[in-house]
Write a protein that holds these residues in place. Structure first.
Motif, mmCIF file in Angstrom:
data_model
loop_
_atom_site.group_PDB
_atom_site.id
_atom_site.type_symbol
_atom_site.label_atom_id
_atom_site.label_comp_id
_atom_site.label_asym_id
_atom_site.label_seq_id
_atom_site.Cartn_x
_atom_site.Cartn_y
_atom_site.Cartn_z
ATOM 1 N N ASP A 43 21.514 33.225 -35.636
ATOM 2 C CA ASP A 43 20.884 31.797 -35.721
ATOM 3 C C ASP A 43 21.307 31.139 -34.586
ATOM 4 N N LYS A 44 22.344 31.434 -33.901
ATOM 5 C CA LYS A 44 22.718 30.707 -32.599
ATOM 6 C C LYS A 44 22.066 30.957 -31.533
ATOM 7 N N ASN A 54 15.593 26.973 -29.815
ATOM 8 C CA ASN A 54 16.025 26.702 -28.382
ATOM 9 C C ASN A 54 14.832 26.736 -27.615
ATOM 10 N N CYS B 27 22.122 32.515 -25.203
ATOM 11 C CA CYS B 27 21.443 31.336 -25.677
ATOM 12 C C CYS B 27 19.910 31.427 -25.126
#
Lengths: 91, 425
Positions: A43-44, A54, B27
């Motif tokens: 999820d992150k 993102n 990320c």
């Protein structure tokens, strides 16, 4: 709808090396949510916040970037191929 | 030895050792080479650079290689040309052209990024390099792989100009034409890099590859006598070169090699593929991808990976963006050729046309120094001008025939002066 999600290398440590994950959902967001439910930490990596990917995550349904379709609401059909692709440079 | 500390995510700051990875595992942000600038103090100097070879490796202390260069021994150090004729035509005081149409051996700025990537590929133990390319990168990868003794796989869109296709094939790579646009090729290459353990220079070697683009900015500064142009206009495709020129300027400022004149940087795109310029002009960070429709194929990237960083660099510097239609691109190609003797490809035409618009609109003041980045060569893209130039007459090999030709020629229309674009808005 049963669809396959293609997992890129940087995310395979989360899937224990699995590169194709099968899920069942009606649209892209549902499919990705299922993927996130299956694998901790996913999820992150994918979402900045619920409903917002993102910046460097590109999602394709078959051969089309979902930003040319209906973004996360893009419907998916049985057998569709969903790919997660990191943004890359070039020219 | 080098001053490289490792790789660092531009978004979240996570660090990684030097290896063939390009996105942060946490990320997905792009990784960038991280240097020990403190250790450079007193060791990396103007003098140490000037003592280096006459090629891009004179800046090797600011590049991410540990061993000896494997190619690029004749790349870089391209002309920085004072454009006196264009200065008069455009009414500006100080205009320079950084001319990578003369870069060796495949005539584009890509020699810079590929020299670093190929050297790094050897260091990291790869035996095969590859790329997704709109043509210029494929040419350069094919040539530098030949020099370094590596196998090359180059992937291009199926509809490229013949000059760009042959310009790779001659070096003997394996070339694959992909039925799709560049963004499709790029996506495929990302998956190829995952599956086949190759060094795809603009995918898994991207952190090292992009650093090579700094040498374009280093050269501008050194060739100007260790100072920076106040305004730099740069083409944007995937978004590699513009942020790296800006980074080069900032590194030279921070190392004390040049005075900080607050250099501004401007992005140029084709109107038929302008996702970055559109975001700049709209004041947005978000890049909306596009389906490219332009003759400027080398910059026809509708989903620019580093577009976000172009927007950030432009905005941070106080610059702006402008785009050019296909007709304006062709006019600018002719203008550059007829005023300054440089034949550039459509990307260069788009950049000059954008610079002209930025000057005409007052974004770039006429009395400050300007550098226009010419990054590719027109000989590879003859298709775009072949119908734009009057075919020459043919005559019998006799003096009377020539006299008649001269009489006809004098009676005919004088060729129009190619300054039509100078009043563009």
């Amino acid at each position: 709808m049963a669809v396959k999600i293609r997992i890129p290398t940087p995310l395979r440590q989360l899937t224990k090396g699995v590169d194709l994950v099968e899920v069942s959902a009606g649209n892209v967001e549902g499919a990705l949510q299922q993927l996130c439910a299956k694998y901790a930490g996913m999820d992150k990596r994918l979402f900045k916040q619920p409903g917002e990917l993102n910046r460097f995550v590109n999602i394709y349904v078959n051969d089309e970037d979902i930003r040319f379709l209906e973004n996360l609401r893009t419907p998916i059909q049985d057998g569709d191929d969903v790919s997660i692709v990191p943004a890359i440079a070039g020219g | 030895m080098s001053y490289v500390l490792g790789l660092k995510c531009r978004e979240c700051g996570q660090t990684y050792p030097q290896k063939g990875v390009h996105v942060c595992e946490l990320c997905f942000g792009p990784l960038e080479v991280h240097y020990d600038y403190v250790a450079m103090r007193g060791k990396v100097t103007r003098e140490s650079i000037q003592a280096g070879p006459h090629n891009l490796w004179r800046y090797r202390d600011l590049l991410p290689i540990d061993g000896e260069p494997r190619s690029g021994h004749h790349s870089g150090c391209t002309p920085l040309k004072r454009a006196r004729n264009l200065e008069r035509a455009l009414g500006v005081q100080e205009l320079y052209l950084k001319d990578d149409s003369a870069n060796y051996p495949t005539w584009s700025y890509k020699e810079r990024v590929v020299s670093v990537a190929v050297t790094k590929a050897v260091e990291l133990g790869y035996d095969t390099v590859g790329c997704a390319s709109t043509g210029n990168l494929a040419n350069s990868v094919a040539a530098h792989a030949a020099i370094a003794g590596l196998k090359a796989f180059v992937m291009i869109p199926h509809d490229l100009e013949q000059g760009k296709v042959l310009g790779s094939l001659i070096f003997g790579p394996t070339m694959v034409r992909i039925r799709g646009n560049y963004d499709d090729v790029n996506r495929l290459c990302s998956e190829i890099a995952d599956k086949y353990k190759w060094a795809i220079v603009n995918v898994n070697l991207r952190p090292f590859y992009t650093e090579g683009a700094k040498t374009y900015g280093f050269e501008i500064a050194e060739q100007l006598g260790w100072r920076l142009p106040r305004h730099t206009v740069c083409p944007t495709a995937g978004g590699t070169i513009l942020p790296k020129i800006y980074k080069a300027y900032r590194e030279f400022i921070d190392l004390g090699f040049v005075a900080d004149n607050q250099p501004k940087i401007y992005s140029a795109q084709a109107a038929g593929c302008n996702p970055v310029v559109e975001a700049i002009c709209a004041g947005r960070d978000l890049i909306k991808p596009q389906k490219p429709r332009t003759i400027a194929k080398s910059i026809a990237i509708g989903n620019p990976a580093d577009g976000y960083y172009v927007v950030q660099a432009v905005r941070h510097s106080g610059g702006w963006g402008a785009d050019a239609t296909d007709a304006e691109i062709i006019e600018a190609i002719k203008l550059l050729a007829r005023m300054e003797g440089i034949w550039t490809e459509p990307a260069g035409g788009a950049t000059l046309a954008a610079a002209i618009k930025l000057i005409a609109s007052g974004r770039i003041p006429r009395d400050e120094s300007i550098c226009v980045c010419i990054t590719g060569n027109g000989l590879k893209t003859v298709e775009v001008v072949v119908d734009q130039l009057e075919p020459p007459d043919s005559i019998e090999p006799r003096l009377e025939a020539f006299d008649r030709f001269i009489a006809r020629h004098a009676a005919g229309e004088a060729p129009p002066l190619p300054v039509a674009v100078s009043t563009g808005t």
